[in-house]
Structures are given as structure tokens and as C-alpha cells.
Design an enzyme around this catalytic site. Structure first.
Site, mmCIF file in Angstrom:
data_model
loop_
_atom_site.group_PDB
_atom_site.id
_atom_site.type_symbol
_atom_site.label_atom_id
_atom_site.label_comp_id
_atom_site.label_asym_id
_atom_site.label_seq_id
_atom_site.Cartn_x
_atom_site.Cartn_y
_atom_site.Cartn_z
ATOM 1 N N ARG A 64 -2.695 14.843 7.502
ATOM 2 C CA ARG A 64 -2.787 16.269 7.863
ATOM 3 C C ARG A 64 -1.757 16.628 8.934
ATOM 4 N NH1 ARG A 64 -8.581 15.896 6.602
ATOM 5 N NH2 ARG A 64 -8.960 14.778 8.532
ATOM 6 N N ASN A 93 -21.631 4.090 4.600
ATOM 7 C CA ASN A 93 -22.478 2.912 4.924
ATOM 8 C C ASN A 93 -23.861 3.355 5.383
ATOM 9 O OD1 ASN A 93 -19.853 3.042 6.117
ATOM 10 N ND2 ASN A 93 -19.951 0.854 6.523
ATOM 11 N N CYS A 94 -23.867 4.448 6.162
ATOM 12 C CA CYS A 94 -25.130 4.875 6.776
ATOM 13 C C CYS A 94 -26.139 5.339 5.727
ATOM 14 C CB CYS A 94 -24.866 5.987 7.787
ATOM 15 S SG CYS A 94 -23.517 5.587 8.903
ATOM 16 N N PRO A 133 2.223 -2.984 21.261
ATOM 17 C CA PRO A 133 2.328 -1.514 21.138
ATOM 18 C C PRO A 133 2.443 -1.012 19.698
ATOM 19 C CG PRO A 133 4.293 -2.467 22.194
ATOM 20 C CD PRO A 133 3.307 -3.576 22.048
ATOM 21 N N ASP A 153 -15.749 -0.723 14.798
ATOM 22 C CA ASP A 153 -16.669 -1.804 15.184
ATOM 23 C C ASP A 153 -15.965 -3.050 15.709
ATOM 24 O OD1 ASP A 153 -18.577 -0.120 14.204
ATOM 25 O OD2 ASP A 153 -19.263 -1.418 12.577
ATOM 26 N N ALA A 204 -6.182 -0.620 17.144
ATOM 27 C CA ALA A 204 -7.454 -1.100 16.576
ATOM 28 C C ALA A 204 -8.552 -0.117 16.961
ATOM 29 C CB ALA A 204 -7.774 -2.496 17.096
ATOM 30 N N ILE A 256 0.508 -2.140 17.286
ATOM 31 C CA ILE A 256 -0.779 -2.380 16.589
ATOM 32 C C ILE A 256 -1.914 -1.653 17.315
ATOM 33 C CG2 ILE A 256 -2.368 -4.123 15.710
ATOM 34 C CD1 ILE A 256 -0.104 -6.139 15.692
#
Ligand code: FAD
Length: 557
Positions: free
Chosen positions: A29, A49-50, A288, A295, A292, A290
Site C-alpha cells: 500500500r 489462527n484465533c 540493520p 511471536d 523481526a 533484518i
């Protein structure tokens, strides 16, 4: 606003569900030109998942509803190169490529990146318990697990079902399995190694949840970890530390998750003390190039400042937006998480936000807490039910540390309001002042959130002293316990050793109360005993109000 990925031409994402799919969609976007490749080890992306427990239980009837997007729909709408059944095996940081295994063909190939985003989620804990890998013992994490569980349950006439782990997923599954087998007499057992279910909540608050489980026929075993599984007759048996044997034809083992960090560890990225990938406030790892999120990372707890793993969908989704922003040069930061969570267990809802008392005590942070049992909406309007709220705050700064609530109705909005209050640094005084929605079907003119603030203010302004039900036993030897409820309530049960004077008679019967002993005063919810304390204090008595009152005391005992 200048939105540019600069020299970044290609972004590779590992994991295509909550965090990964959010990064990909926002990135597109923001920027039409950057190349986005998303690898997903499983066969599905962007699924809910929930919602998995609710399809197993049959409340979500259509399996397709769980698949928010497919690889094709992500390709069409967002021009994302989605590769399912593709497991990223390793990261070469120096040459900036990942090695990927196509799980269908076993072919391995390399994919170059300018920026790599890790959102591989978490892995269900499977400790080395004897027999844990026996057929018939399942964990629930993704669509594949869900399908396997449904296939297994559909292929047999389940009589005994055992859930190991009384966390959020374990309790949702207990409820949903009861729903699935509503017309047959399946026996449901729940084994939990801790003294109570739902570890993020404090003991006084979960007592109502445990009562609800028992009311719904669940065989509840607390403080008793499973030590082994064996085959038994045509099914399985679990053995607990205390020596109990629980026969089951189906076992769900969901005792928690650990961050999925194997790729990061192998690539030499820094892992925190709690086992999650270390990231800065822009969700960059030590490298720098990468990022993350989700969970697999450690985040700062907004109340305690501690670093921890908070595996929830809300944080993963919001972090996805931030990673995409940062890649596009927008200066977004993730401030931290509150651990706000909610679940329904049969007729009850339990919710939590911020820090609980256990954690604050462990960290040596001074806190005070008050309990209340207000009505979900005006008690004269049909359908009102009682909820229990625990508000935890700093007696020094009056800022709110956390809240927990359990009830049939209206729990979610009260905990959401308090979560907002914690996030913005509000105090107990602000809770009293908040102007919240009110009409009789929805609330009371003093909303439970206002009441929580008022009760805390009364304590801090020394209008009343409080005693916590857990400290009652230590206090009763030197104090007189006074029950100020009405006669009918007393007939339904009382705290042993208490003297009974209904509130409305108190002014006329003060002479019956000795002045040489401090008093502990209680009613049903804490409100009338507060009134009683005010009368008593102004007549020269020393007294404490039992916060949470008879309801919390009974739940504890
Ligand atoms: P995930 O959404 O799990 O996505 C990670 C993906 O990465 C996985 O699909 C995995 O296959 C893939 N992957 C891993 N390693 C690799 C690799 N090497 N190569 C390629 N792909 C890889 N949270 C709430 O807040 N509320 C709830 O009600 C709630 N209910 C839940 C119910 C269940 C049954 C489950 C399992 C979770 C629930 N959660 C809930 C937690 C929530 O789903 C997670 O916090 C969230 O999905 C985390 O997002 P993520 O992107 O980090 O990981």
C-alpha cells in the site's frame, strides 16, 4: 510525507500469517514498486489462527471463513509473490540471500534480499514427557493441526477428552469441545501444572473461571503436571505427578509456546534472556537489513519495562505496520505491549491488561489493589449481571499498573478502557473522572471503571483502610470480623467467626461492638462495608474494609 524504500528493491518475508502478511500488505500500500516475496512453510497464508478452536467446536461452520486471503488473492490484490510450502532453511547475512526448501519437490534454492523480515511465529512447547509423541496427542497451532484434530475427532466416538494446559487456547478448546459434543456425554478433563488456570490473571480472579469449568462438568485437576502418557486399552492414558491416571481417547497438549528462533540463532542474531529475538523500537534485529516481529521477538512490557515474549495477535498485527513503515522511511516505533487479552469460557468472559500482582511482587514494585463486584449495567434494567474487577495501581504515583475482570457481560469494554488508561499514563483519579457511555441497558451512571477509580481514591485518601481476603486469616486472631449484610444473605453463608449486624441497624447497635479490638468489616461486594467503615471510623472504631468482600473471600476459599 516522503514514502520511499530508497535503495531497497526487494523485501523477503519469512512467515505468511499474522505478522508477515501485515508487513506485505502495508508495504505494497505504501510502495507499488518494491518487490515482495513471502515464504510460508505451511500450505496456507493469512489465516485466522484465533478462529481455529471455533471451527473445531462448530461455531464457525465454514472452514473457508478462516482463510482471510489465499496466495492467489494476495497476488492479485497486492502483487505479492507468495510461495507456500516453502521453508526458509537458513540466512546468509553476508551475501544477503536465504536458502529455501520447496517442501513439495524437496528442491532447494536461493532467494536474494535487500531487506529480510522474520515473522516465523512460535512453536508449541513439547517437553520430553514419556509418550508425548503417541498418536492421539495433538497440539493446535495452525490449519494443518486443526484439520488433523477434526479428522481424528470425526473418525471416532470420543468418550473421554483430556486437555493438558489451562491457558487461553486450552480453555477455548474445552469450551468448544463441549459445544462440538453437546449431544453426547463426552467427559472433559483439564490438567494444569500451576495452582490455577490462566496464569496471566491472579488467583482471586480465576476462581470464578474455575467454578464455571466445574459447573460445566469439566474434571479439573490443578497443581498436578502430567508426567507420562501411555496407550491404554483402545485409547490413551495420562499419568500425573500426584499419581492420577486419566483415560482419554483424544488428548490436546497446549501448555504454551516458545518463540521460533532457529533461523535467527543460526544466523548469529542476538536472542534475549526470555528466548525471543532482540529487536530495537523499530523492530530491527542487530543486523540493520533484518527485521523481526510477532511471536518470535521480545518486546518491552509497557508497565514493568521488562523485556518479554508476548505472543498475541494484536501486537503482531501492529508491528507488521511498523516494519513496513520503517522500510519505507517512515519513522514509526513500537512502544511495547501491555499483554491485553480476553477469552470466553462458557458463560463467562475473563480479561486482563497490564501487570498482575504476581509480576509486580516478583519485581519488587510496590502496588495496591482493590476489588469490586459491580453490575454490568444498571441493576434495575433486565439482564444485569455481576462482574468482578481487580484494579492494580501504584500508591506512589497513583498510575494504573493493571486490571483483570471476570463476568458474564461488559468485561471487554471495561478492560479495554483501562488498557487505554494505562497506555496513556492515566491515574486512579482519571478513572473516577472519565465520562463513559451510559444508558440503563449499557452501564450505570457510575460506570464500573469510575467505581474502580473511586474505590482506589478512597483508599489512598485514607477514607478507609482495606484488607485483602488473602490476608484475612492472619488478621482474624487480633481483630473482630463484622458482617454487615442482610439476614437473608447471612443465611446463605458467612465467614466463620464473624459477628452479624446489618448495615441499616449499625448506628443503633454500636454499643454491642467492643472498642478494644480493630474490626474487619465485610458485606457481599464491598460497598455496604465501606459505608459501615465510615460510620464506625467516625464513632472512634478502628476498622478495615475487606476489599472484594464475601464474594472474593468465597472464591478464594
Ligand atoms: P504466526 O501467525 O503463527 O505466523 C508464523 C508463520 O510462519 C507460520 O504460518 C509458520 O508456518 C511460518 N514459518 C515458520 N518458520 C518458517 C520458515 N522457516 N519458513 C517459512 N515459513 C515459516 N492471539 C490473540 O491475541 N487472541 C486470540 O484469541 C488468539 N487466539 C489464538 C488461538 C490459537 C489456536 C492460536 C494458535 C493462536 C492464537 N493467538 C491469539 C495468537 C496469535 O495467533 C499469534 O500471536 C499471532 O498469529 C502471531 O503472529 P506471527 O506472525 O508472529 O506468527
Amino acid at each position: 510525507m516522503n514514502i520511499s524504500t530508497g535503495s531497497i528493491k526487494k523485501v523477503v518475508i519469512v512467515g505468511g500469517v499474522a505478522g508477515g502478511a501485515n508487513v506485505a500488505a502495508r508495504l505494497r500500500r505504501l510502495n507499488e514498486n518494491v518487490e515482495i516475496v513471502m515464504f510460508e512453510r505451511g500450505g496456507y497464508v493469512s489465516f485466522a489462527n484465533c478462529g481455529l478452536p471455533y471451527h473445531i467446536g462448530g461455531e464457525i461452520v465454514d472452514r473457508h471463513k478462516l482463510l482471510v486471503h489465499t496466495p492467489e488473492s494476495l497476488r492479485k490484490r497486492f502483487n505479492i509473490d507468495v510461495r507456500i510450502n516453502s521453508e526458509v532453511m537458513s540466512i546468509n547475512r553476508k551475501e544477503k540471500f536465504v536458502s529455501v526448501k520447496d517442501r513439495k519437490s524437496d528442491r532447494e534454492f536461493r532467494e536474494a534480499f535487500d531487506v529480510l523480515v522474520l515473522s516465523p511465529g512460535a512453536t508449541p512447547l513439547r517437553p520430553a514427557i514419556k509418550g508425548i509423541d503417541l498418536p492421539g496427542i495433538f497440539s493446535l497451532r495452525d490449519i494443518h493441526d486443526m484439520d488433523a484434530i477434526i479428522e481424528n475427532l470425526s473418525s471416532m466416538r470420543a468418550k473421554n477428552i483430556l486437555i493438558v494446559g489451562g491457558g487461553f487456547i486450552g480453555l477455548e478448546m474445552i469450551e468448544q469441545l463441549k459445544h462440538r459434543f453437546a449431544s453426547s456425554d463426552v467427559r472433559l478433563s483439564l490438567v494444569e501444572s500451576n495452582p490455577h488456570v490462566l496464569a496471566p490473571l491472579d488467583f482471586e480472579m480465576v476462581a470464578r473461571v474455575e467454578e464455571e469449568l466445574l459447573k460445566n462438568g469439566v474434571n479439573l485437576l490443578l497443581n498436578d503436571p502430567v508426567t507420562s502418557f501411555e496407550t491404554s486399552g483402545s485409547g490413551l492414558a495420562a499419568f500425573t505427578k500426584s499419581g492420577k491416571k486419566i483415560e482419554a481417547d483424544f488428548i490436546l497438549f497446549n501448555i504454551g509456546v516458545r518463540p521460533e528462533t532457529s533461523l535467527a540463532v543460526d544466523a548469529g542474531l542476538e536472542i534475549g534472556a526470555r528466548g525471543g529475538i532482540k529487536v530495537d523500537s523499530q523492530l530491527r534485529t542487530g543486523d540493520p537489513s533484518i527485521f523481526a516481529l510477532g511471536d518470535c521477538i521480545e518486546t518491552k512490557h509497557l508497565v514493568t519495562g521488562e523485556s518479554g515474549v508476548i505472543p498475541l495477535a494484536g501486537p503482531a498485527n501492529r508491528q507488521g505496520r511498523i516494519v513496513a513503515d520503517v522500510i519505507c522511511g517512515i519513522d514509526s516505533h513500537y512502544k511495547g505491549s501491555l499483554g491485553t487479552a480476553i477469552l470466553r469460557v462458557f458463560g463467562l468472559t475473563a480479561a486482563v491488561t497490564g501487570a498482575n500482582e504476581k509480576t509486580l511482587n516478583r519485581l519488587g514494585i510496590e502496588s495496591q489493589s482493590v476489588f469490586l463486584h459491580p453490575s454490568s449495567h444498571a441493576s434495575y434494567y433486565p439482564g444485569a449481571s455481576s462482574m468482578s474487577i481487580k484494579l492494580i495501581y501504584s500508591p506512589k504515583t497513583r498510575k494504573i499498573f493493571g486490571a483483570q475482570a471476570v463476568g458474564a457481560d461488559g468485561v471487554d469494554k471495561r478492560v479495554d478502557v483501562i488498557a487505554t488508561a494505562i497506555y496513556t499514563g492515566l491515574t486512579i483519579d482519571d478513572l473516577t473522572d472519565l465520562e463513559l457511555c451510559y444508558a440503563p441497558p449499557f452501564s450505570s451512571a457510575k460506570d464500573p471503571v469510575n467505581l474502580a477509580g473511586m474505590i482506589a481514591q478512597n483508599v489512598e485518601e485514607n477514607l478507609v483502610q482495606i484488607l485483602h481476603p488473602k490476608d484475612l486469616a492472619a488478621e482474624t486472631a487480633s481483630s473482630l470480623l463484622l458482617d454487615v449484610r442482610d439476614q437473608e444473605e447471612r443465611e446463605n453463608g458467612f465467614i466463620p467467626g464473624s459477628k452479624h449486624i446489618p448495615l441499616n441497624e449499625l448506628r443503633g447497635r454500636l454499643s454491642e461492638i467492643p472498642k478494644d479490638k480493630p474490626l474487619v468489616v465485610y458485606c457481599q461486594s464491598g460497598q455496604r462495608s465501606y459505608n459501615a467503615c465510615r460510620i464506625l471510623m467516625q464513632n472512634g472504631f478502628r476498622c478495615k474494609n475487606l476489599t472484594g468482600a464475601y464474594k472474593t473471600w468465597r472464591a478464594l476459599s
